[in-house]
Every structure is written in structure tokens, then in C-alpha cells.
Design a protein around this motif. Structure first.
Motif, mmCIF file in Angstrom:
data_model
loop_
_atom_site.group_PDB
_atom_site.id
_atom_site.type_symbol
_atom_site.label_atom_id
_atom_site.label_comp_id
_atom_site.label_asym_id
_atom_site.label_seq_id
_atom_site.Cartn_x
_atom_site.Cartn_y
_atom_site.Cartn_z
ATOM 1 N N THR A 44 0.838 -1.200 0.000
ATOM 2 C CA THR A 44 0.000 0.000 0.000
ATOM 3 C C THR A 44 0.875 1.253 0.000
ATOM 4 O OG1 THR A 44 -1.869 -1.113 1.049
ATOM 5 C CG2 THR A 44 -1.768 1.269 1.297
ATOM 6 N N GLN A 86 -7.924 0.254 -0.633
ATOM 7 C CA GLN A 86 -8.052 -1.001 0.117
ATOM 8 C C GLN A 86 -9.323 -0.982 0.966
ATOM 9 O OE1 GLN A 86 -4.434 -2.116 2.141
ATOM 10 N NE2 GLN A 86 -5.352 -3.931 3.057
ATOM 11 N N ASP A 177 -6.113 -1.744 -5.169
ATOM 12 C CA ASP A 177 -5.558 -2.203 -3.894
ATOM 13 C C ASP A 177 -6.515 -3.212 -3.263
ATOM 14 O OD1 ASP A 177 -3.999 -2.577 -1.670
ATOM 15 O OD2 ASP A 177 -3.963 -0.472 -1.053
ATOM 16 N N GLU A 178 -6.193 -4.476 -3.409
ATOM 17 C CA GLU A 178 -6.965 -5.596 -2.864
ATOM 18 C C GLU A 178 -8.444 -5.572 -3.271
ATOM 19 O OE1 GLU A 178 -6.075 -7.137 0.835
ATOM 20 O OE2 GLU A 178 -4.020 -6.358 0.909
HETATM 21 MG MG MG Z 1 -1.975 -2.886 2.167
#
Ligand code: MG
Ligand code: ADP
Length: 253
Positions: A44, A86, A177-178
Motif C-alpha cells: 500500500t 483497500q 488495492d486488494e
Molecule cells: Mg496494504
């Protein structure tokens, strides 16, 4: 082939600890690049560096050969960098399609807040913006949810809504992000198919993801981080068979 983005000896230090350490890599246009690594590996932080949220402690980031130092996230957005977060960043007091329209507005306006403040004029004026947002909602499989409130949508649908909003700014390079975190197996498979469709539209994708099956299925190349450093980089097959990766990451997962 020229890289769309290049990191050179990139380092980010928090309180004496290198979250990202002397990292160099290039992102080729049109590919799906995944970044994996254990929790705390610096994934991240790396996205926050590349999208202008953090300033590097050392090293350089080049977007199409020009140094991005000092550029704010909205300026990088105008250069074609888009992202999802995220943790979901959906405005719950706007309809689903309005969330996507704000994404388009982000590219045109200087700041997110001013985009929100001008939403009334967006509502009144911009048919074209609404049509494009509706088209994107169809693209991500949310054609039936256009006029719903986000609170009525499943978590999986909200994740896809975030992707639609990021695409609304017409990025050439999209950081995810994810995107599959918290999704079930079917939803994860759908997100994988969506990522390939995004790439097929010519958008370069940088994917940070924990779901190894998804990473192995959708990626052209994989960068493995460990303690902020590059542990390995290569095709999914090469990464899966890399002894360093197996012992440091896959084995310890
Ligand atoms: Mg992360
Ligand atoms: N804003 C911050 N302030 C201090 N330390 C941070 C900050 N962000 C991340 N870190 C630290 O940097 C390291 C990398 O974190 P992060 O980039 O979130 O990893 P990942 O996304 O791979 O799980 C961790 O040790 C984390 O505690």
C-alpha cells in the motif's frame, strides 16, 4: 517497449523503518502487473508513492519518462493514473451512478471536495457524463443497480462500483488495492474477469492482491515484495516456482 511508469531506487521511510527500500521496476503498457507480499511488505505504501499521496524519501518515479516529484494526486490523475482503495471510499449519501459521475468529475476538477460541492451542477447539466457513467456501470456488471443507493448493494457490488468510478476518470494506468478482499469465490472470479476486460480495453493494471489464485490467473507479471524490497519478479509461473518466494511468502502464508 517504453515503460508507462518507472520507479528508480524508490525508498519511503517511516520513523527510521524503510517501508519501501531501494525498489526499482518498470511497468509495461497493456499488461496486468501484480504486487504481492506478506502483510506489512510495503504494497500500500508503494501505491501511495506511485499515486502521489506520499513523497518518496529517496529515489524517483517517472510517468512516461517525466519525473512526478511534487505532483499532487489530482495532477497525477490528469496524467492518467487512477486507483481504488483497500478500504472502500464510496459516498453513501449519493446514488450508485452519482458515485461514478464524481469519478469522472475528479478528472475535470482540481479537488474531490470541489467535485462534491458542484454535484448539483453535475446533476442538472451533464447528460454526457451520466451516459458515460451508465455505460461503465454496465461494463462492471451493475446495470440493474444504476439508481440504487450504495447501502442497498452487496459488498462485491460496491467493490465493482469503485472500479467503475476509477474508470470514469479514463485512466491509462489503474491501481487496484486488494479488489477481492472480503469477496466470496464467485465474486472473486468475476473481479478477475473484469480485470482482464479492463486490460483488454487498453488500460494498464497494477493489482495488489492477497488472493493467490486470482493473481496467478490474471497477471502478466508479478512483483514480490518482502520488507519493502524486491524478492522476485517474473511471470506467475516463474514466481510460483521461485524458492525464495516459496520460503518467504507462500510457505509462510
Ligand atoms: Mg496494504
Ligand atoms: N503512515 C505510516 N506511518 C508509519 N508507518 C507506516 C505507515 N504506513 C505504513 N507503515 C509501515 O510500513 C510498512 C508497510 O506497510 P504497508 O505499505 O501498509 O504494507 P502492506 O500494504 O504490504 O500490508 C509496515 O511496517 C507499516 O507498519
Amino acid at each position: 517497449m517504453n515503460a508507462i511508469l518507472e520507479a528508480v531506487d524508490l525508498t519511503k521511510t517511516f520513523g527510521g523503518v524503510d517501508a519501501v527500500s531501494q525498489l526499482s521496476f518498470a511497468i509495461e503498457p497493456g499488461h496486468v502487473h501484480s504486487i504481492i507480499g506478506p502483510n506489512g511488505a510495503g504494497k500500500t505504501t508503494l501505491i501511495n508513492l506511485l499515486t502521489g499521496i506520499y513523497t518518496p524519501t529517496a529515489g524517483r518515479i517517472l510517468v512516461e519518462d517525466s519525473d512526478t516529484r511534487g505532483l499532487a494526486p489530482y495532477e497525477l490523475a490528469r496524467k492518467g493514473l487512477g486507483r481504488t482503495f483497500q478500504n472502500l471510499q464510496i459516498c453513501m449519501n449519493m446514488s450508485a451512478i452519482e458515485n461514478v459521475m464524481v469519478g469522472r468529475h475528479l478528472r475535470l476538477n482540481r479537488r474531490f471536495l470541489s467535485a462534491l460541492l458542484h454535484l448539483k451542477s453535475v446533476r442538472a447539466g451533464d447528460r454526457d457524463c451520466r451516459d458515460k457513467a451508465a455505460e461503465l456501470m454496465r461494463f462492471v456488471g451493475l446495470e440493474r443497480e444504476i439508481d440504487r443507493q450504495p447501502g442497498e448493494l452487496s459488498y462485491g457490488a460496491l467493490k465493482r462500483l469503485e472500479i467503475a468510478r476509477a474508470l470514469a476518470a479514463e485512466p491509462r494506468l489503474l491501481f487496484l488495492d486488494e479488489p477481492a478482499a472480503g469477496l466470496n469465490a464467485n465474486e472473486t472470479r468475476d473481479v478477475g474477469a473484469l480485470i482482464r476486460e479492463v486490460a483488454a480495453r487498453g488500460v494498464t493494471v497494477v493489482l495488489v492482491e492477497h488472493d493467490m489464485k486470482l493473481v496467478m490467473e490474471v497477471s502478466d507479471t508479478v512483483l514480490v515484495l518482502n520488507y519493502g524490497r524486491r524478492l522476485a519478479q517474473g511471470t506467475p509461473r516463474a514466481i510460483q516456482n521461485d524458492p525464495d518466494v516459496v520460503s518467504a511468502y507462500l510457505g509462510g502464508a
